[in-house]
Design an enzyme around this catalytic site. Structure first.
Site, PDB file in Angstrom:
ATOM      1  N   LYS A 192      83.457  19.890 135.132  1.00 10.07           N
ATOM      2  CA  LYS A 192      83.229  19.185 136.367  1.00 10.07           C
ATOM      3  C   LYS A 192      84.231  17.819 136.329  1.00 10.07           C
ATOM      4  O   LYS A 192      83.766  16.848 135.942  1.00 10.07           O
ATOM      5  CB  LYS A 192      81.919  18.813 136.685  1.00 10.07           C
ATOM      6  CG  LYS A 192      81.612  18.770 138.458  1.00 10.07           C
ATOM      7  CD  LYS A 192      82.365  18.038 139.243  1.00 10.07           C
ATOM      8  CE  LYS A 192      81.639  16.439 138.912  1.00 10.07           C
ATOM      9  NZ  LYS A 192      82.716  15.388 139.573  1.00 10.07           N
ATOM     10  N   THR A 247      76.960   4.105 132.410  1.00  8.55           N
ATOM     11  CA  THR A 247      75.182   3.972 132.049  1.00  8.55           C
ATOM     12  C   THR A 247      74.482   4.886 133.198  1.00  8.55           C
ATOM     13  O   THR A 247      73.563   5.466 132.794  1.00  8.55           O
ATOM     14  CB  THR A 247      74.936   2.873 131.391  1.00  8.55           C
ATOM     15  OG1 THR A 247      75.811   2.721 130.011  1.00  8.55           O
ATOM     16  CG2 THR A 247      73.644   2.679 130.886  1.00  8.55           C
ATOM     17  N   GLU A 267      78.432   9.688 126.663  1.00  2.00           N
ATOM     18  CA  GLU A 267      79.354   8.518 126.078  1.00  2.00           C
ATOM     19  C   GLU A 267      79.318   7.677 127.103  1.00  2.00           C
ATOM     20  O   GLU A 267      79.914   7.960 128.241  1.00  2.00           O
ATOM     21  CB  GLU A 267      80.666   9.182 125.603  1.00  2.00           C
ATOM     22  CG  GLU A 267      81.417   8.286 124.708  1.00  2.00           C
ATOM     23  CD  GLU A 267      82.244   7.119 125.490  1.00  2.00           C
ATOM     24  OE1 GLU A 267      81.815   6.175 125.871  1.00  2.00           O
ATOM     25  OE2 GLU A 267      83.482   7.906 125.738  1.00  2.00           O
ATOM     26  N   CYS A 301      86.092   2.337 128.357  1.00  2.00           N
ATOM     27  CA  CYS A 301      84.870   2.245 127.928  1.00  2.00           C
ATOM     28  C   CYS A 301      84.708   1.286 126.873  1.00  2.00           C
ATOM     29  O   CYS A 301      83.774   0.429 126.716  1.00  2.00           O
ATOM     30  CB  CYS A 301      83.979   3.449 127.894  1.00  2.00           C
ATOM     31  SG  CYS A 301      84.801   4.339 126.750  1.00  2.00           S
ATOM     32  N   GLU A 398      79.335  -4.410 132.869  1.00  2.00           N
ATOM     33  CA  GLU A 398      80.658  -3.814 132.710  1.00  2.00           C
ATOM     34  C   GLU A 398      81.535  -3.909 133.985  1.00  2.00           C
ATOM     35  O   GLU A 398      81.018  -3.536 135.189  1.00  2.00           O
ATOM     36  CB  GLU A 398      80.344  -2.541 132.251  1.00  2.00           C
ATOM     37  CG  GLU A 398      81.858  -1.605 131.993  1.00  2.00           C
ATOM     38  CD  GLU A 398      81.558  -0.033 131.658  1.00  2.00           C
ATOM     39  OE1 GLU A 398      80.798   0.613 132.014  1.00  2.00           O
ATOM     40  OE2 GLU A 398      82.326   0.209 130.571  1.00  2.00           O
TER      41      GLU A 398
HETATM   42  P1  ADP Z   1      81.785   6.357 139.266  1.00  2.00           P
HETATM   43  O1  ADP Z   1      82.626   7.392 139.862  1.00  2.00           O
HETATM   44  O2  ADP Z   1      81.000   5.753 140.444  1.00  2.00           O
HETATM   45  O3  ADP Z   1      82.513   5.298 138.424  1.00  2.00           O
HETATM   46  P2  ADP Z   1      80.957   7.781 136.895  1.00  2.00           P
HETATM   47  O4  ADP Z   1      82.253   7.131 136.373  1.00  2.00           O
HETATM   48  O5  ADP Z   1      79.810   7.590 136.100  1.00  2.00           O
HETATM   49  O6  ADP Z   1      80.805   7.017 138.355  1.00  2.00           O
HETATM   50  O7  ADP Z   1      81.261   9.353 137.248  1.00  2.00           O
HETATM   51  C1  ADP Z   1      81.557   9.996 136.187  1.00  2.00           C
HETATM   52  C2  ADP Z   1      81.344  11.498 136.502  1.00  2.00           C
HETATM   53  O8  ADP Z   1      79.908  11.702 136.736  1.00  2.00           O
HETATM   54  C3  ADP Z   1      82.033  12.151 137.785  1.00  2.00           C
HETATM   55  O9  ADP Z   1      82.532  13.289 137.551  1.00  2.00           O
HETATM   56  C4  ADP Z   1      81.226  12.110 138.737  1.00  2.00           C
HETATM   57  O10 ADP Z   1      81.415  13.034 139.730  1.00  2.00           O
HETATM   58  C5  ADP Z   1      79.911  12.468 138.098  1.00  2.00           C
HETATM   59  N1  ADP Z   1      78.678  12.065 138.841  1.00  2.00           N
HETATM   60  C6  ADP Z   1      78.361  10.900 139.454  1.00  2.00           C
HETATM   61  N2  ADP Z   1      77.187  10.993 139.969  1.00  2.00           N
HETATM   62  C7  ADP Z   1      76.457  12.013 139.516  1.00  2.00           C
HETATM   63  C8  ADP Z   1      75.122  12.657 139.490  1.00  2.00           C
HETATM   64  N3  ADP Z   1      74.098  12.101 140.066  1.00  2.00           N
HETATM   65  N4  ADP Z   1      74.975  14.028 138.727  1.00  2.00           N
HETATM   66  C9  ADP Z   1      75.999  14.460 137.999  1.00  2.00           C
HETATM   67  N5  ADP Z   1      77.293  13.765 137.912  1.00  2.00           N
HETATM   68  C10 ADP Z   1      77.650  12.881 138.527  1.00  2.00           C
END
Ligand code: ADP
Length: 494
Positions: A192, A247, A267, A301, A398
């Site tokens: 995904k 995180t 990670e 990161c 961050e």
């Molecule tokens: P952002 O896009 O706000 O910076 P992240 O970097 O943590 O958030 O997102 C990383 C991945 O986690 C993306 O593929 C995002 O679609 C997915 N993601 C965001 N929220 C959720 C959730 N509640 N459950 C599972 N995956 C999620």
């Protein structure tokens, strides 16, 4: 401005589908998501908005594929991964441009870093497929009669169906960090990608199909985090979730996975200290510190986002660091002179500019940068801030942008305390040739990677992951083999 090649332009324009069980199909809902070029804020493509229904279909396909893939010859898996790496190498220029149009990063970096690292990593990991081993033991077992033999050993078996949820900062590289070890170990996988950068995952799936990966071993479902991502993380039909991202989202995913006892590797974020000791080569340290924070617009990161410099060299170091920042060329990533592209999204740009405003109201001095630099698109200038207190938000949180805070220290004990005063523990760098100081610091620093006279010194052969709230588990090296397999103890009485 260089326009996308006609190959990439027609690829962007085509109707994209999910890749499930070797078939290309639209999202069950028929919905799509717009994909933006962060340098222009224009829509460049559309991808399916997969949701829980599509995740169900992908898990079913991956489960079916797993039943035969887990019995495949390791050498076959190795060969397919090597073929995938070759196919990626053949299309490296297209992928690099796609990554730049989707994420914003300078194309010279996406070609040299993202692509080369991805190709090398697949090749490195392909070799592990044939090197998965168990151990043999000699148990005592007093209840076994003396005239019987005990044969005991362990074997490693693929953990099963993997759900991989990845971020937008290195879309292709983060995909292969998960896809390659999963496939090498004999797992099937559902990827995904991040909604902001879903394109290279779909092109990677085309290559997987082209090299003949069995249908269902590698599936791609594009979609939003709280729909497709959450459905994948909490799906009872997967055996492992591999996540890279922030995180807070990592915690949500960890909780969802725990419901089903799904194995997890996380990670997560970082706030990595760059420590410049009194004896450091100031020129090299300033150039290295600039790279540590400004590479990939600071959306890394491991970004070196907190600098602790010895008070005796603070002023000259900050002046040289600011020169480095001013020497960067802020421009759309497809311009080959660009060394700093836009941030990935309007949301990310807003977040980073808000942090800079916060630094101003907390009494920080903006040495250089602080604004957008370019009004069109999602740009933020390389920004150096000094004079903030250790407890201020820009030192503790961050930011994930091209913003660095500089503070001073006097004694090594104080430096250790400051460096470790963070919820994160992903990486750190030390700039010094004083061996006794360096070797005093290395064991004290709470970080999964410590680099000396360099930053972001990542390699396929070195374990990578975080202490504290930077995550659980390690990627790279032989570590994924452990995470993508289950250990089985076998004892025979014969
Ligand atoms: P952002 O896009 O706000 O910076 P992240 O970097 O943590 O958030 O997102 C990383 C991945 O986690 C993306 O593929 C995002 O679609 C997915 N993601 C965001 N929220 C959720 C959730 N509640 N459950 C599972 N995956 C999620």
């Amino acid at each position: 401005m260089t326009q996308p090649s006609s190959v990439i332009q027609s690829w962007l324009d085509k109707r994209h589908n999910l890749f499930i069980g070797g078939q290309w199909r639209p999202a069950a809902s028929g919905q799509t998501l717009d994909v933006y070029n962060p340098a222009t804020a224009e829509v460049i493509s559309r991808v399916p908005a997969g949701d829980a229904t599509d995740i169900d279909a992908a898990v079913a396909a991956a489960r079916e594929a797993f039943n035969s893939w887990r019995r495949s010859r390791p050498s076959q898996r190795e060969k397919l991964l090597l073929d995938l790496a070759d196919a990626l190498e053949d299309r490296a220029d297209d992928f690099a441009l796609l990554e730049t149009l989707d994420n914003g990063k300078p194309v010279t970096f996406s070609r040299q870093m993202d692509m080369n690292l991805a190709i090398d990593f697949i090749r490195y990991t392909a070799g592990w497929a044939t090197k998965i081993e168990g151990r043999s033991m000699t148990p005592s077992m007093p209840f076994v009669p003396d005239d019987k033999q005990i044969v005991a050993y362990t074997r490693r078996e693929p953990v099963g169906v993997v759900g991989a949820i990845i971020p937008w900062n290195f879309p292709l590289l983060m995909a292969v960090w998960k896809v390659a070890p999963a496939l090498a170990a004999g797992c099937s996988i559902i990827l995904k990608p991040a909604e902001d950068t879903p394109l290279s995952a779909l092109l990677l799936a085309e290559l997987a199909e082209q090299v003949g990966l069995p249908a269902g071993t590698f599936n791609v479902v594009t979609g939003l985090g709280h729909t497709a991502g959450a459905a994948l993380a909490g799906h009872p039909g997967i055996n492992k979730v591999a996540f890279t991202g922030s995180t807070p989202v990592g915690k949500l995913i960890g909780h969802a996975a725990m419901e089903n006892m799904t194995r997890t590797t996380l990670e997560l974020g970082g706030k990595s200290p760059v420590m410049v000791l009194a004896d450091a080569d100031i020129e090299a340290a300033a150039a290295g510190a600039a790279q540590a924070i400004f590479f990939n617009q600071g959306q890394v990161c491991t970004a070196g986002s907190r600098i602790y410099v010895h008070e005796t060299i603070h002023d000259i170091f900050v002046a040289k660091l600011a020169d480095q920042a001013r020497g960067l060329t802020l421009a759309p990533g497809w311009e080959t002179t660009s060394t700093l592209g836009p941030l990935v999204s309007a949301k990310q740009q807003r977040r980073v500019l808000d942090y800079i405003d916060q630094a101003r109201s907390d009494g920080g001095t903006i040495i250089t940068g602080g604004g957008k630099g370019i009004e069109t698109g999602y740009f933020v200038e390389p920004t150096v801030i000094s004079g903030l207190a250790q407890g201020s938000r820009c030192v503790q949180e961050e930011i994930f942008g091209p913003v660095v805070v500089v503070q001073t220290f006097r004694e090594l004990d104080e430096l250790v305390e400051l460096a470790n005063d963070s919820p994160y523990g992903l990486a750190a760098s030390i700039w010094s040739n004083d061996l006794s100081a360096v070797n005093r610091l290395v064991p004290e620093i709470e970080a999964g990677s410590v680099w000396v006279n360099g930053h972001n010194l990542l390699d396929a052969s070195m374990p990578f992951g975080g202490f504290k709230q930077s995550g659980i588990g390690r990627e790279l090296s032989d570590c994924p083999i452990e995470h993508y397999t289950e250990q089985k103890s076998v004892v025979m009485i014969v």
